[in-house]
Scaffold this motif. Structure first.
Motif, PDB file in Angstrom:
ATOM      1  N   VAL A  95       0.858  -1.309  -0.005  1.00  0.00           N
ATOM      2  CA  VAL A  95       0.022  -0.419   0.140  1.00  0.00           C
ATOM      3  C   VAL A  95       1.010   1.607  -0.129  1.00  0.00           C
ATOM      4  CG1 VAL A  95      -1.939   1.759   1.059  1.00  0.00           C
ATOM      5  CG2 VAL A  95      -1.783  -1.024   1.193  1.00  0.00           C
ATOM      6  N   ARG A  96       2.198   1.215   0.820  1.00  0.00           N
ATOM      7  CA  ARG A  96       2.780   2.918   0.759  1.00  0.00           C
ATOM      8  C   ARG A  96       3.293   2.527  -0.624  1.00  0.00           C
ATOM      9  NH1 ARG A  96       3.515   4.656   5.440  1.00  0.00           N
ATOM     10  NH2 ARG A  96       2.815   3.214   7.717  1.00  0.00           N
ATOM     11  N   MET A  97       4.390   1.555  -0.988  1.00  0.00           N
ATOM     12  CA  MET A  97       5.044   1.716  -2.670  1.00  0.00           C
ATOM     13  C   MET A  97       3.434   1.761  -3.379  1.00  0.00           C
ATOM     14  SD  MET A  97       7.214  -1.243  -1.608  1.00  0.00           S
ATOM     15  CE  MET A  97       7.844  -1.646  -3.685  1.00  0.00           C
ATOM     16  N   ASN A  98       2.108   1.303  -3.487  1.00  0.00           N
ATOM     17  CA  ASN A  98       1.255   2.173  -4.510  1.00  0.00           C
ATOM     18  C   ASN A  98       0.721   2.805  -4.661  1.00  0.00           C
ATOM     19  OD1 ASN A  98       2.191  -0.266  -6.610  1.00  0.00           O
ATOM     20  ND2 ASN A  98       2.147  -1.126  -4.774  1.00  0.00           N
ATOM     21  N   PHE A  99       1.216   3.810  -3.118  1.00  0.00           N
ATOM     22  CA  PHE A  99      -0.526   4.560  -2.819  1.00  0.00           C
ATOM     23  C   PHE A  99      -0.748   5.722  -3.771  1.00  0.00           C
ATOM     24  CE2 PHE A  99       4.181   7.543  -2.414  1.00  0.00           C
ATOM     25  CZ  PHE A  99       3.178   8.597  -3.196  1.00  0.00           C
ATOM     26  N   ALA A 100      -0.102   6.335  -4.665  1.00  0.00           N
ATOM     27  CA  ALA A 100      -1.413   6.337  -6.238  1.00  0.00           C
ATOM     28  C   ALA A 100      -1.745   6.559  -6.897  1.00  0.00           C
ATOM     29  CB  ALA A 100       0.336   7.502  -6.995  1.00  0.00           C
ATOM     30  N   LEU A 101      -1.392   4.668  -7.200  1.00  0.00           N
ATOM     31  CA  LEU A 101      -2.264   3.977  -8.495  1.00  0.00           C
ATOM     32  C   LEU A 101      -3.555   4.041  -6.727  1.00  0.00           C
ATOM     33  CD1 LEU A 101      -3.326   1.961 -10.225  1.00  0.00           C
ATOM     34  CD2 LEU A 101      -1.578   0.214  -8.274  1.00  0.00           C
ATOM     35  N   ILE A 102      -3.636   4.126  -5.563  1.00  0.00           N
ATOM     36  CA  ILE A 102      -4.755   3.303  -4.569  1.00  0.00           C
ATOM     37  C   ILE A 102      -5.548   4.393  -4.887  1.00  0.00           C
ATOM     38  CG2 ILE A 102      -6.142   2.776  -2.345  1.00  0.00           C
ATOM     39  CD1 ILE A 102      -3.534   1.555  -2.525  1.00  0.00           C
ATOM     40  N   TYR A 103      -4.773   6.577  -4.696  1.00  0.00           N
ATOM     41  CA  TYR A 103      -5.326   7.437  -5.325  1.00  0.00           C
ATOM     42  C   TYR A 103      -6.423   7.168  -6.295  1.00  0.00           C
ATOM     43  CZ  TYR A 103      -3.765   9.159  -0.865  1.00  0.00           C
ATOM     44  OH  TYR A 103      -4.101   9.335   0.858  1.00  0.00           O
ATOM     45  N   GLU A 104      -5.440   6.895  -7.496  1.00  0.00           N
ATOM     46  CA  GLU A 104      -6.073   6.214  -8.568  1.00  0.00           C
ATOM     47  C   GLU A 104      -7.515   5.708  -9.041  1.00  0.00           C
ATOM     48  OE1 GLU A 104      -5.068   6.543 -12.936  1.00  0.00           O
ATOM     49  OE2 GLU A 104      -3.491   5.771 -11.839  1.00  0.00           O
ATOM     50  N   LEU A 105      -7.285   5.048  -8.256  1.00  0.00           N
ATOM     51  CA  LEU A 105      -8.930   3.933  -7.624  1.00  0.00           C
ATOM     52  C   LEU A 105      -9.775   4.597  -7.248  1.00  0.00           C
ATOM     53  CD1 LEU A 105      -7.085   0.329  -6.976  1.00  0.00           C
ATOM     54  CD2 LEU A 105      -8.497   0.911  -8.928  1.00  0.00           C
ATOM     55  N   SER A 119     -16.289  -3.091 -10.850  1.00  0.00           N
ATOM     56  CA  SER A 119     -15.710  -3.271 -11.419  1.00  0.00           C
ATOM     57  C   SER A 119     -13.807  -3.513 -12.153  1.00  0.00           C
ATOM     58  CB  SER A 119     -16.711  -3.528 -12.772  1.00  0.00           C
ATOM     59  OG  SER A 119     -16.470  -4.089 -14.174  1.00  0.00           O
ATOM     60  N   THR A 120     -13.890  -3.982 -12.305  1.00  0.00           N
ATOM     61  CA  THR A 120     -12.003  -4.763 -12.473  1.00  0.00           C
ATOM     62  C   THR A 120     -12.121  -4.149 -14.043  1.00  0.00           C
ATOM     63  OG1 THR A 120     -11.491  -6.174 -10.863  1.00  0.00           O
ATOM     64  CG2 THR A 120     -10.564  -6.003 -13.219  1.00  0.00           C
ATOM     65  N   ASP A 121     -13.177  -4.469 -14.905  1.00  0.00           N
ATOM     66  CA  ASP A 121     -13.287  -4.845 -16.454  1.00  0.00           C
ATOM     67  C   ASP A 121     -13.794  -2.953 -16.862  1.00  0.00           C
ATOM     68  OD1 ASP A 121     -13.030  -6.724 -16.937  1.00  0.00           O
ATOM     69  OD2 ASP A 121     -15.163  -7.682 -17.125  1.00  0.00           O
ATOM     70  N   ILE A 122     -14.188  -2.639 -16.068  1.00  0.00           N
ATOM     71  CA  ILE A 122     -14.640  -0.737 -15.814  1.00  0.00           C
ATOM     72  C   ILE A 122     -13.278   0.145 -15.757  1.00  0.00           C
ATOM     73  CG2 ILE A 122     -16.130   0.966 -15.572  1.00  0.00           C
ATOM     74  CD1 ILE A 122     -18.436  -1.422 -15.737  1.00  0.00           C
ATOM     75  N   LEU A 123     -12.768  -0.174 -14.629  1.00  0.00           N
ATOM     76  CA  LEU A 123     -11.745   0.601 -14.348  1.00  0.00           C
ATOM     77  C   LEU A 123      -9.991   0.238 -15.000  1.00  0.00           C
ATOM     78  CD1 LEU A 123     -12.620  -1.046 -10.462  1.00  0.00           C
ATOM     79  CD2 LEU A 123     -12.649   2.253 -11.218  1.00  0.00           C
ATOM     80  N   LYS A 124     -10.239  -0.764 -15.437  1.00  0.00           N
ATOM     81  CA  LYS A 124      -8.488  -1.519 -16.381  1.00  0.00           C
ATOM     82  C   LYS A 124      -8.810  -0.017 -17.473  1.00  0.00           C
ATOM     83  CE  LYS A 124     -10.354  -4.760 -19.308  1.00  0.00           C
ATOM     84  NZ  LYS A 124      -9.959  -5.750 -20.033  1.00  0.00           N
ATOM     85  N   ASN A 125      -9.605   0.201 -17.910  1.00  0.00           N
ATOM     86  CA  ASN A 125      -9.806   1.880 -19.141  1.00  0.00           C
ATOM     87  C   ASN A 125      -9.364   2.741 -18.299  1.00  0.00           C
ATOM     88  OD1 ASN A 125     -11.105  -0.469 -20.839  1.00  0.00           O
ATOM     89  ND2 ASN A 125     -12.511  -0.442 -20.070  1.00  0.00           N
ATOM     90  N   PHE A 126      -9.466   3.141 -16.862  1.00  0.00           N
ATOM     91  CA  PHE A 126      -8.774   3.838 -16.692  1.00  0.00           C
ATOM     92  C   PHE A 126      -7.658   4.397 -16.304  1.00  0.00           C
ATOM     93  CE2 PHE A 126     -13.700   4.023 -16.907  1.00  0.00           C
ATOM     94  CZ  PHE A 126     -14.066   5.194 -18.254  1.00  0.00           C
ATOM     95  N   ILE A 127      -7.378   3.015 -15.170  1.00  0.00           N
ATOM     96  CA  ILE A 127      -6.331   3.865 -15.020  1.00  0.00           C
ATOM     97  C   ILE A 127      -5.788   3.236 -15.153  1.00  0.00           C
ATOM     98  CG2 ILE A 127      -4.670   2.382 -12.502  1.00  0.00           C
ATOM     99  CD1 ILE A 127      -7.541   3.129 -11.797  1.00  0.00           C
TER     100      ILE A 127
END
Length: 439
Positions: A95-105, A119-127
């Motif tokens: 979590v500490r190493m990927n804080f930017a990714l989690i905030y984007e989620l 939904s993983t299928d929907i989110l993967k188009n925006f992350i």
């Protein structure tokens, strides 16, 4: 409406914090005070806290309105699952190493306090942020073998950390799918070695790294029966009392051919859960033969000790191995020190006065083997009644390549056929949920 979302470490340090409506301020200290009371749902001056614990972390949401708590709990569980999918693993370090990714989620999942999608299928188009792995994955790193690998692929075994990687990566070799058959065993064995209770909770879990897959067919044992009413004759059928399926699973071929059809999305999901109560199709994996006696070190000062002799037998097949075996034995109150005699040098033992117990650990236990240990626990002022405080013994262990119900994956087929090389891995693991032996 969700007011705040934050992720806390086990010590209460806030790792991720998102204020959804920009009105409440940071409330971590207030939540930690509420958490001290060990209640899942807490309220304070009109502010409600809801939390779950996953991966040793607290996933918390606060709200000033009165939403359905089950909706928030399901959202928090889904947030933890998505974090594991996108980061590869679920821990404080990831979590500490990927804080930017989690905030984007979180930005894509929640808009002004309202849940938009999980939904993983929907989110993967925006992350767009790529995960940072704590350890680079290599398929040629076979330092931990023996967990992944189906019987049809004996020459190729993936490492145990193969599935612990992000679903989105710049690497090209993503055409893999992992299927886990995981069972949790709850057993109570009487003082005379009689099996008193046995329950099995199992699940079939898949983690998909395939970019596209319209349908996957999972073939289970043809002789699998659900409930006692389906048993016919005296055949060695695989039986479970009841089972539940993911809403995406198609069951049109299950009753006849025991085939599950599912269209997996990238990430991890549980396609089937099952249960077997009050029955153990195989012998218990461990049998314990204990002996507890009282001995005097110095009668003049009333210094005595408890002699605990344990002989542990592993009743697994000879080619099987139990891993991370841990035996906990409660000892009388006031125990001060302990000496031990162990049957092999790789074993360890220690006295835990705060827990009033001794811990005996065995890293590897081959099937058919028998190990023994003698513990001498010093207890000042020991009485005969204090001997009753010894026991019951509790065990924890892991059985790779084993299922107690006998449930097996016959085949794993993808449709349409994937372009390029696609790897399919199957793992069978049995964990001890509660394994108690009375003395």
């Amino acid at each position: 409406m969700i007011s705040q979302i934050f992720i806390l470490s086990s010590k209460g340090d806030h790792l991720i914090y998102k204020d959804c409506i920009l009105t409440t301020g940071l409330l971590v200290a207030l939540f930690c005070l509420c958490l001290y009371l060990l209640i899942l749902l807490q309220s304070h001056k009109g502010l409600h806290f809801i939390h779950v614990r996953q991966g040793g972390l607290y996933w918390v949401a606060s709200t000033k309105t009165n939403p359905s708590p089950f909706t928030i709990i399901e959202f928090l569980n889904r947030l933890a699952a998505l974090t594991k999918d996108y980061c590869g693993s679920l821990s404080e370090k990831s979590v500490r190493m990927n804080f930017a990714l989690i905030y984007e989620l979180l930005d894509e999942m929640v808009d002004f306090g309202y849940i938009q999608t999980t939904s993983t299928d929907i989110l993967k188009n925006f992350i767009q942020t790529e995960a940072v792995s704590s350890k680079p994955f290599s398929l040629f790193d076979l330092s931990n073998v023996g967990l992944f690998g189906a019987e049809t692929q004996q020459s190729k075994v993936a490492p145990s950390v193969a599935a612990s990687r992000p679903i989105m990566s710049s690497r090209g070799e993503q055409n893999e799918i992992f299927v886990d058959v995981i069972e949790r065993l709850s057993v109570v064995i009487g003082s005379k070695g009689v099996l008193m209770k046995a329950d099995i909770q199992g699940e079939i879990r898949i983690k998909c790294f395939l970019p596209t897959c319209s349908e996957m067919r999972i073939g289970l044992n043809e002789e699998l029966s659900i409930g006692k009413s389906q048993l016919k004759g005296y055949s060695s059928a695989v039986r479970v009392d009841e089972c539940r399926f993911h809403q995406a699973v198609k069951l049109d071929e299950f009753d006849t051919f025991r085939i599950l059809k599912v269209c997996p999305s990238q990430g991890e999901q549980t396609v089937m859960q099952y249960q077997l109560c009050d029955e153990l199709p195989c012998a218990p994996p461990f049998q314990l033969f204990p002996s507890v006696e009282k001995d005097y070190v110095n009668r003049s000062v009333n210094l005595s000790m408890v002699l605990i002799f344990l002989k542990l037998r592993c009743d697994l097949p000879p080619k099987s191995t139990a891993l991370n075996v841990s035996i906990t034995v409660p000892v009388p109150k006031g125990s001060t020190s302990m000496s031990q005699e162990l049957s092999s040098p790789d074993q360890t033992a220690e006295l835990q006065p705060k827990n009033k117990a001794l811990l005996w650990e065995i890293p590897r236990f081959p099937g058919g083997a028998q190990l023994s240990a003698l513990f001498k626990v010093d207890v000042p002022g020991l009485s005969s009644a204090s001997l009753l405080e010894v026991g019951p013994v509790s065990m924890s262990f892991e059985l790779p390549k084993q299922t107690c119900t006998g449930l097996q994956i016959r085949f794993l087929r993808l449709s349409p056929t994937q372009t390029g090389l696609s790897q399919r891995w199957v793992r069978y693991v049995t964990h001890s949920d509660s394994y108690t032996i009375r003395i």
